[in-house]
Scaffold this active site. Structure first.
Site, PDB file in Angstrom:
ATOM      1  N   GLY A 177      51.663 -58.194  64.923  1.00  0.00           N
ATOM      2  CA  GLY A 177      53.109 -58.164  65.034  1.00  0.00           C
ATOM      3  C   GLY A 177      53.915 -58.579  63.832  1.00  0.00           C
ATOM      4  O   GLY A 177      55.142 -58.508  63.870  1.00  0.00           O
TER       5      GLY A 177
ATOM      6  N   GLU B 193      45.766 -60.074  64.688  1.00  0.00           N
ATOM      7  CA  GLU B 193      45.507 -58.635  64.730  1.00  0.00           C
ATOM      8  C   GLU B 193      46.592 -57.825  64.025  1.00  0.00           C
ATOM      9  O   GLU B 193      47.323 -57.073  64.667  1.00  0.00           O
ATOM     10  CB  GLU B 193      45.401 -58.183  66.190  1.00  0.00           C
ATOM     11  CG  GLU B 193      44.270 -58.866  66.916  1.00  0.00           C
ATOM     12  CD  GLU B 193      44.311 -58.636  68.420  1.00  0.00           C
ATOM     13  OE1 GLU B 193      43.238 -58.632  69.018  1.00  0.00           O
ATOM     14  OE2 GLU B 193      45.408 -58.467  68.983  1.00  0.00           O
TER      15      GLU B 193
ATOM     16  N   GLY C  23      48.323 -54.889  62.294  1.00  0.00           N
ATOM     17  CA  GLY C  23      48.144 -53.444  62.164  1.00  0.00           C
ATOM     18  C   GLY C  23      49.169 -52.917  61.173  1.00  0.00           C
ATOM     19  O   GLY C  23      48.865 -52.606  60.020  1.00  0.00           O
ATOM     20  N   ARG C  24      50.416 -52.914  61.627  1.00  0.00           N
ATOM     21  CA  ARG C  24      51.524 -52.434  60.810  1.00  0.00           C
ATOM     22  C   ARG C  24      51.542 -53.075  59.419  1.00  0.00           C
ATOM     23  O   ARG C  24      51.673 -52.391  58.404  1.00  0.00           O
ATOM     24  CB  ARG C  24      52.834 -52.763  61.531  1.00  0.00           C
ATOM     25  CG  ARG C  24      54.090 -52.222  60.884  1.00  0.00           C
ATOM     26  CD  ARG C  24      55.335 -52.824  61.543  1.00  0.00           C
ATOM     27  NE  ARG C  24      55.327 -52.679  62.988  1.00  0.00           N
ATOM     28  CZ  ARG C  24      55.698 -51.576  63.640  1.00  0.00           C
ATOM     29  NH1 ARG C  24      56.130 -50.543  62.972  1.00  0.00           N
ATOM     30  NH2 ARG C  24      55.647 -51.520  64.956  1.00  0.00           N
TER      31      ARG C  24
ATOM     32  N   CYS D  96      61.400 -27.888  67.845  1.00  0.00           N
ATOM     33  CA  CYS D  96      62.474 -27.435  68.716  1.00  0.00           C
ATOM     34  C   CYS D  96      62.889 -28.537  69.676  1.00  0.00           C
ATOM     35  O   CYS D  96      62.680 -28.444  70.885  1.00  0.00           O
ATOM     36  CB  CYS D  96      62.031 -26.192  69.472  1.00  0.00           C
ATOM     37  SG  CYS D  96      61.876 -24.818  68.352  1.00  0.00           S
ATOM     38  N   GLU D  97      63.424 -29.593  69.112  1.00  0.00           N
ATOM     39  CA  GLU D  97      63.950 -30.746  69.851  1.00  0.00           C
ATOM     40  C   GLU D  97      65.107 -31.271  69.023  1.00  0.00           C
ATOM     41  O   GLU D  97      64.913 -31.582  67.842  1.00  0.00           O
ATOM     42  CB  GLU D  97      62.917 -31.890  69.904  1.00  0.00           C
ATOM     43  CG  GLU D  97      61.694 -31.668  70.719  1.00  0.00           C
ATOM     44  CD  GLU D  97      61.940 -31.720  72.217  1.00  0.00           C
ATOM     45  OE1 GLU D  97      62.890 -32.418  72.633  1.00  0.00           O
ATOM     46  OE2 GLU D  97      61.207 -31.050  72.950  1.00  0.00           O
TER      47      GLU D  97
ATOM     48  N   TYR E 184      51.417 -46.108  62.498  1.00  0.00           N
ATOM     49  CA  TYR E 184      51.993 -45.446  63.683  1.00  0.00           C
ATOM     50  C   TYR E 184      52.707 -44.135  63.341  1.00  0.00           C
ATOM     51  O   TYR E 184      53.691 -43.776  63.970  1.00  0.00           O
ATOM     52  CB  TYR E 184      52.941 -46.397  64.429  1.00  0.00           C
ATOM     53  CG  TYR E 184      52.282 -47.713  64.784  1.00  0.00           C
ATOM     54  CD1 TYR E 184      51.228 -47.750  65.687  1.00  0.00           C
ATOM     55  CD2 TYR E 184      52.678 -48.908  64.190  1.00  0.00           C
ATOM     56  CE1 TYR E 184      50.590 -48.942  65.984  1.00  0.00           C
ATOM     57  CE2 TYR E 184      52.042 -50.105  64.485  1.00  0.00           C
ATOM     58  CZ  TYR E 184      51.000 -50.108  65.391  1.00  0.00           C
ATOM     59  OH  TYR E 184      50.376 -51.291  65.679  1.00  0.00           O
TER      60      TYR E 184
HETATM   61  C1  LIG Z   1      49.745 -53.128  68.708  1.00  0.00           C
HETATM   62  C2  LIG Z   1      48.902 -54.316  68.777  1.00  0.00           C
HETATM   63  C3  LIG Z   1      48.565 -54.996  67.609  1.00  0.00           C
HETATM   64  C4  LIG Z   1      49.096 -54.633  66.254  1.00  0.00           C
HETATM   65  O1  LIG Z   1      50.452 -54.858  66.152  1.00  0.00           O
HETATM   66  P1  LIG Z   1      51.186 -54.686  64.730  1.00  0.00           P
HETATM   67  O2  LIG Z   1      52.620 -54.883  65.054  1.00  0.00           O
HETATM   68  O3  LIG Z   1      50.886 -53.321  64.257  1.00  0.00           O
HETATM   69  O4  LIG Z   1      50.646 -55.737  63.825  1.00  0.00           O
HETATM   70  C5  LIG Z   1      47.706 -56.054  67.717  1.00  0.00           C
HETATM   71  N1  LIG Z   1      47.199 -56.437  68.907  1.00  0.00           N
HETATM   72  C6  LIG Z   1      47.510 -55.805  70.053  1.00  0.00           C
HETATM   73  C7  LIG Z   1      46.909 -56.252  71.314  1.00  0.00           C
HETATM   74  C8  LIG Z   1      48.380 -54.739  70.028  1.00  0.00           C
HETATM   75  O5  LIG Z   1      48.700 -54.119  71.164  1.00  0.00           O
END
Ligand SMILES: *Cc1c(COP(=O)(O)O)cnc(C)c1O
Length: 431
Positions: free
Chosen positions: A248, A290, A292-293, A361-362, A390
């Site tokens: 997050g 965790e 991701g982004r 087409c949206e 994403y």
């Molecule tokens: C989506 C998600 C993440 C990654 O979130 P980011 O905002 O991309 O860092 C990590 N853990 C869980 C369980 C998620 O659903």
């Protein structure tokens, strides 16, 4: 520029990871996604280094691979000695094919099927993150059939709203994810889990949302989770070895977003956790996060070729592009902000306002509204920055648009990591 892997060269062309984006667009065609391997590795190693330094030496980031899942990125994660978070057997399969050591994988998801549970256990996935009472018993049953004692974490809902967009906030009590402390169901889940023979509870997980700029929401989550860990120890004599704080941390999409110091955030979170551990008299568990982004977003960008300029007198201007919601649905879904650059004339004054419209087409297929740029012409190269997370991961075949090529840049060299889809490959499953 919003990230230090961006610049403008003597031809007035936008550069990314030291390469001329206009040349790359010509070489590979558009739409084209570019990735910067150095930036991906830098982010992974910031997390790994800071977490080991400020939490415990065995603490570790898990790359949330739903943000962008393809074979090569699992190889990078493997060589950076970090773990991964997977949310489907498809992601586990991709990591497996890349040779990722799956004992460092954590299997998430609120709707794991029996086949997926079996697939993950058979491929030696290290941990499951279980989301409900029923799932824990399904994992227990299947692990028993396979003669395995599966390590699991329980996903707990701490009851926190980190003030991001509703669709990307997941920590509040009424979320579809996890089991709430507030309703006492989290305690009941621990009690019933501890009685099962084929699952081994190692700790707890929470994830409060995405695109969070401050560190205090993580501190709040840690406070609630450590309080829960203390209560569980008192009630059931179970001491959690792992605490997973989820993902997050935010990324800078536009100049309006503040710069983010990930190491400083981790240091601040660690300080809060240490104080809480002292106060509650619990040993600091292994901490997992965790991201991701924040690992891949600014390691990516998308290049498009401009189509037609539509000037609606007195109202609005649209520039169309050769991609759109099929490769980046985030504005359509969340009105996400992005920075757009006219890549082949990046030094010219941005004195023209127009909306960048996708080809689908949206009416909602928009990449960004009311962008200031030099007046665009047909065949200009339009760059949308910070698209690593994403975007490709959410790509679709709507309107039968093939998915773009993904090209990695490493030490100044470019190579394809996901081929451009062809019409034939797109219909290969059709009978
Ligand atoms: C989506 C998600 C993440 C990654 O979130 P980011 O905002 O991309 O860092 C990590 N853990 C869980 C369980 C998620 O659903």
């Amino acid at each position: 520029m919003i990230c230090n892997n961006l610049s403008v060269n003597e031809n007035g062309h936008l550069t990314f990871a030291g390469r001329d984006t206009v040349e790359l667009a010509e070489k590979y065609g558009t739409p084209l996604m570019l990735l910067d391997e150095g930036k991906i590795r830098e982010k992974m190693s910031i997390y790994r280094g800071a977490m080991q330094k400020y939490f415990t030496p065995d603490s570790m980031p898990l790359y949330a691979s739903k943000a962008l899942s393809f074979k090569y990125i699992y190889k990078i994660a493997a060589s950076e000695n970090i773990g991964i978070d997977c949310v489907s057997a498809g992601e586990i399969f991709t990591a497996y094919k890349a040779g990722f050591p799956l004992e460092r994988a954590y299997f998430h998801g609120n709707s794991k099927t029996d086949d997926e549970i079996r697939f993950a256990i058979e491929h030696d996935v290290g941990h499951f993150v279980c989301d409900s009472v029923e799932e824990v018993s399904a994992v227990d049953e299947i692990a028993g059939q396979l003669g395995v004692r599966q390590k699991i974490l329980l996903r707990i809902t701490p009851g926190i709203d980190p003030h991001t967009h509703k669709k990307i906030s997941t920590g509040s009590v009424d979320s579809k994810f996890g089991v709430a402390i507030e309703t006492h169901q989290a305690y009941e889940l621990v009690e019933s889990t501890l009685k099962l023979a084929n699952v081994e509870l190692t700790g707890f997980h929470c994830h409060i949302g995405s695109q969070i700029f401050e560190y205090d929401p993580f501190g709040d989550a840690a406070r609630i989770m450590l309080g829960f860990i203390k209560d569980v120890r008192e009630m059931y004599g179970f001491e959690a070895a792992q605490l997973n704080l989820g993902g997050g941390m935010a990324v800078r999409y536009t100049e309006d977003d503040p710069e983010i110091d990930y190491e400083a955030n981790i240091r601040a979170i660690a300080r809060m956790i240490q104080e809480l551990c002292d106060e509650y008299g619990v040993k600091m568990p292994q901490i997992l996060m965790e991201p991701g982004r924040s690992i891949v977003a600014d390691a990516g960008m998308t290049l498009y070729t401009a189509g037609y300029l539509k000037e609606i007198t007195g109202l609005k201007n649209y520039i169309s592009i050769d991609g759109g919601m099929t490769d980046n649905p985030r504005f359509t879904l969340y009105q996400s902000p992005y920075t757009v650059v006219l890549a082949n004339r990046a030094n010219e004054p941005c004195d023209y306002k127009c909306t960048v419209a996708g080809r689908c087409c949206e009416s909602g297929d928009i990449i960004q509204e009311d962008v200031m740029m030099p007046k665009p012409h047909r065949h200009d190269t339009i760059a949308v920055l910070t698209t690593g997370a994403y975007n490709y991961a959410m790509a679709s075949h709507y309107n039968k648009v093939p998915k773009p090529e993904v090209v990695m840049i490493k030490d100044g060299e470019d190579f394809t990591v996901i081929k451009r889809e062809t019409f034939e490959s797109m219909i290969s499953n059709e009978v």
